[in-house]
Design an enzyme around this catalytic site. Structure first.
Site, PDB file in Angstrom:
ATOM      1  N   SER A   8       0.826  -1.202   0.000  1.00  0.00           N
ATOM      2  CA  SER A   8       0.000   0.000   0.000  1.00  0.00           C
ATOM      3  C   SER A   8       0.864   1.259   0.000  1.00  0.00           C
ATOM      4  O   SER A   8       1.626   1.518   0.929  1.00  0.00           O
ATOM      5  CB  SER A   8      -0.914   0.009   1.228  1.00  0.00           C
ATOM      6  OG  SER A   8      -1.622   1.226   1.255  1.00  0.00           O
ATOM      7  N   ASP A  35      -4.621   4.028  -2.234  1.00  0.00           N
ATOM      8  CA  ASP A  35      -5.789   4.421  -1.455  1.00  0.00           C
ATOM      9  C   ASP A  35      -6.167   5.875  -1.703  1.00  0.00           C
ATOM     10  O   ASP A  35      -5.372   6.780  -1.439  1.00  0.00           O
ATOM     11  CB  ASP A  35      -5.485   4.266   0.042  1.00  0.00           C
ATOM     12  CG  ASP A  35      -5.359   2.813   0.444  1.00  0.00           C
ATOM     13  OD1 ASP A  35      -6.310   2.049   0.184  1.00  0.00           O
ATOM     14  OD2 ASP A  35      -4.314   2.442   1.016  1.00  0.00           O
ATOM     15  N   MET A  37      -8.764   8.798  -0.599  1.00  0.00           N
ATOM     16  CA  MET A  37      -9.683   9.160   0.495  1.00  0.00           C
ATOM     17  C   MET A  37     -10.140  10.602   0.331  1.00  0.00           C
ATOM     18  O   MET A  37      -9.328  11.466  -0.008  1.00  0.00           O
ATOM     19  CB  MET A  37      -8.974   9.036   1.843  1.00  0.00           C
ATOM     20  CG  MET A  37      -8.394   7.658   2.092  1.00  0.00           C
ATOM     21  SD  MET A  37      -7.536   7.622   3.670  1.00  0.00           S
ATOM     22  CE  MET A  37      -6.846   5.961   3.622  1.00  0.00           C
ATOM     23  N   HIS A  66      -8.117   1.795  -4.700  1.00  0.00           N
ATOM     24  CA  HIS A  66      -9.166   1.595  -3.697  1.00  0.00           C
ATOM     25  C   HIS A  66      -9.778   2.953  -3.376  1.00  0.00           C
ATOM     26  O   HIS A  66      -9.141   3.789  -2.742  1.00  0.00           O
ATOM     27  CB  HIS A  66      -8.513   0.953  -2.454  1.00  0.00           C
ATOM     28  CG  HIS A  66      -9.419   0.770  -1.283  1.00  0.00           C
ATOM     29  ND1 HIS A  66      -8.932   0.490  -0.025  1.00  0.00           N
ATOM     30  CD2 HIS A  66     -10.771   0.812  -1.151  1.00  0.00           C
ATOM     31  CE1 HIS A  66      -9.942   0.362   0.825  1.00  0.00           C
ATOM     32  NE2 HIS A  66     -11.075   0.567   0.168  1.00  0.00           N
ATOM     33  N   MET A 137     -12.426  -5.168   4.187  1.00  0.00           N
ATOM     34  CA  MET A 137     -11.671  -4.288   5.090  1.00  0.00           C
ATOM     35  C   MET A 137     -11.493  -5.013   6.420  1.00  0.00           C
ATOM     36  O   MET A 137     -12.476  -5.389   7.068  1.00  0.00           O
ATOM     37  CB  MET A 137     -12.420  -2.971   5.353  1.00  0.00           C
ATOM     38  CG  MET A 137     -12.375  -1.928   4.253  1.00  0.00           C
ATOM     39  SD  MET A 137     -10.760  -1.338   3.667  1.00  0.00           S
ATOM     40  CE  MET A 137      -9.798  -1.108   5.148  1.00  0.00           C
ATOM     41  N   GLY A 142      -9.337   4.323   6.472  1.00  0.00           N
ATOM     42  CA  GLY A 142      -8.942   5.701   6.731  1.00  0.00           C
ATOM     43  C   GLY A 142      -7.470   5.860   7.072  1.00  0.00           C
ATOM     44  O   GLY A 142      -6.874   6.879   6.764  1.00  0.00           O
ATOM     45  N   PHE A 143      -6.890   4.835   7.674  1.00  0.00           N
ATOM     46  CA  PHE A 143      -5.511   4.970   8.150  1.00  0.00           C
ATOM     47  C   PHE A 143      -4.749   3.649   8.010  1.00  0.00           C
ATOM     48  O   PHE A 143      -5.331   2.577   8.143  1.00  0.00           O
ATOM     49  CB  PHE A 143      -5.492   5.395   9.624  1.00  0.00           C
ATOM     50  CG  PHE A 143      -6.272   6.656   9.871  1.00  0.00           C
ATOM     51  CD1 PHE A 143      -5.658   7.900   9.703  1.00  0.00           C
ATOM     52  CD2 PHE A 143      -7.618   6.609  10.218  1.00  0.00           C
ATOM     53  CE1 PHE A 143      -6.385   9.073   9.888  1.00  0.00           C
ATOM     54  CE2 PHE A 143      -8.353   7.784  10.411  1.00  0.00           C
ATOM     55  CZ  PHE A 143      -7.731   9.019  10.242  1.00  0.00           C
ATOM     56  N   GLY A 144      -3.445   3.766   7.786  1.00  0.00           N
ATOM     57  CA  GLY A 144      -2.580   2.597   7.807  1.00  0.00           C
ATOM     58  C   GLY A 144      -2.184   2.277   9.235  1.00  0.00           C
ATOM     59  O   GLY A 144      -2.444   3.059  10.165  1.00  0.00           O
ATOM     60  N   GLY A 145      -1.579   1.127   9.421  1.00  0.00           N
ATOM     61  CA  GLY A 145      -0.990   0.778  10.718  1.00  0.00           C
ATOM     62  C   GLY A 145      -1.967   0.456  11.830  1.00  0.00           C
ATOM     63  O   GLY A 145      -1.605   0.533  13.005  1.00  0.00           O
ATOM     64  N   GLY A 176      -5.782  -4.160   5.496  1.00  0.00           N
ATOM     65  CA  GLY A 176      -5.681  -3.597   6.833  1.00  0.00           C
ATOM     66  C   GLY A 176      -5.107  -4.578   7.839  1.00  0.00           C
ATOM     67  O   GLY A 176      -5.649  -5.669   8.034  1.00  0.00           O
ATOM     68  N   GLY A 177      -3.992  -4.219   8.424  1.00  0.00           N
ATOM     69  CA  GLY A 177      -3.429  -5.025   9.509  1.00  0.00           C
ATOM     70  C   GLY A 177      -2.878  -6.379   9.093  1.00  0.00           C
ATOM     71  O   GLY A 177      -2.726  -7.269   9.933  1.00  0.00           O
ATOM     72  N   GLY A 197       0.638  -2.399   4.072  1.00  0.00           N
ATOM     73  CA  GLY A 197       1.218  -1.054   4.123  1.00  0.00           C
ATOM     74  C   GLY A 197       2.323  -0.990   5.141  1.00  0.00           C
ATOM     75  O   GLY A 197       3.517  -1.070   4.837  1.00  0.00           O
TER      76      GLY A 197
HETATM   77  C1  DX5 Z   1      -6.810   1.820   5.010  1.00  0.00           C
HETATM   78  C2  DX5 Z   1      -6.297   1.505   3.648  1.00  0.00           C
HETATM   79  C3  DX5 Z   1      -5.251   0.467   3.597  1.00  0.00           C
HETATM   80  C4  DX5 Z   1      -4.006   0.778   4.371  1.00  0.00           C
HETATM   81  C5  DX5 Z   1      -3.511  -0.518   4.944  1.00  0.00           C
HETATM   82  O1  DX5 Z   1      -7.942   2.598   4.923  1.00  0.00           O
HETATM   83  O2  DX5 Z   1      -7.363   1.067   2.798  1.00  0.00           O
HETATM   84  O3  DX5 Z   1      -4.924   0.107   2.255  1.00  0.00           O
HETATM   85  O4  DX5 Z   1      -2.982   1.366   3.609  1.00  0.00           O
HETATM   86  O5  DX5 Z   1      -2.427  -0.263   5.748  1.00  0.00           O
HETATM   87  P1  DX5 Z   1      -1.834  -1.324   6.782  1.00  0.00           P
HETATM   88  O6  DX5 Z   1      -1.389  -2.517   5.970  1.00  0.00           O
HETATM   89  O7  DX5 Z   1      -0.734  -0.569   7.413  1.00  0.00           O
HETATM   90  O8  DX5 Z   1      -2.953  -1.682   7.725  1.00  0.00           O
HETATM   91 ZN    ZN Z   2      -6.835   0.181   0.775  1.00  0.00          ZN
END
Ligand code: DX5
Ligand code: ZN
Length: 216
Positions: A8, A35, A37, A66, A137, A142-145, A176-177, A197
């Site tokens: 990602s 991604d 947003m 996405h 999902m 909304g966020f990575g990590g 995600g995760g 990501g």
């Molecule tokens: C979250 C994104 C993901 C994100 C995943 O809204 O859709 O694609 O980048 O990140 P990780 O792998 O760090 O959870």
């Molecule tokens: Zn994504």
């Protein structure tokens, strides 16, 4: 078992994007996960069309885009033009999903539908034959990590069974995760595309981590 790894870009260094794109080009990764947003569908704003066009100029692998935006049907042709190969919209964001899926295919992209953690895979039983990929999902978008939501395993199994019953060769993507600890369990449950990501970009050796996610 054949599956795809899609690092990602959200976790890349945006001030060194070309370097990170080339790292992915030269790795065992299969796709770029990008991604988008809008600050409305999700509480964050990431990147848009000009950045995707810039990535496309350097990327040697497909762009898996996405969309976490409301009314994604407004921008389908624009994302094709920017370089998307796979375009995924959220079930929760598109009122006329059947029409949206048709429009993505008419624009010669693979059509993906994403489900938020609260949305049942059963909501797709009347669309599954029209879709190329379902993105589950495994965190709130909304966020990575963020931390992986465990109920995802049940959703993957249920969706894979639904696809098998219909003889449908479906891509099931988990977003995600995803980590080196859970990726195998996801593949065994029936997933065949894994987004990563933080696991890739926060590691000291991103190329090596991608290779590990590919089982090497
Ligand atoms: C979250 C994104 C993901 C994100 C995943 O809204 O859709 O694609 O980048 O990140 P990780 O792998 O760090 O959870
Ligand atoms: Zn994504």
């Amino acid at each position: 078992m054949s599956y795809k790894i899609a690092p990602s870009i959200l976790s890349a260094d945006f001030a060194n994007l070309q370097r990170d794109v080339e790292m992915i080009n030269n790795s065992e990764a299969d796709w770029f996960h990008v991604d988008v947003m809008d600050g409305v569908f999700v509480p964050n704003i990431s990147l848009g069309l000009p950045v995707i066009s810039a990535i496309k100029r350097h990327a040697t692998k497909p762009l898996d885009v996405h969309l976490m935006i409301v009314q994604p049907e407004r921008y389908i042709a624009d994302f094709k033009k920017a370089g998307a190969d796979i375009l995924t919209v959220h079930l929760e964001a598109s009122t006329h999903l059947h029409r949206t899926i048709g429009a993505i295919k008419e624009n010669n992209m693979l059509a993906g539908v994403a489900l938020n953690p609260h949305s049942s895979v059963q909501l797709l039983k009347d669309s599954i034959m029209d879709i190329d990929m379902v993105l589950i999902m495994s965190v709130n978008p909304g966020f990575g990590g963020q931390k992986f939501i465990e109920n995802t395993y049940n959703k993957v199994k249920e969706l894979r069974q639904m696809a098998n019953e219909r003889g449908k060769d479906l891509l099931i993507e988990i977003d995600g995760g995803v980590t080196l600890d859970n990726y195998k369990i996801l593949l065994e449950a029936g997933a065949n595309v894994l987004v990563a990501g933080n696991t890739v970009f926060a590691s000291s050796n991103p190329t090596g981590t991608i290779a590990k996610l590919k089982g090497n």
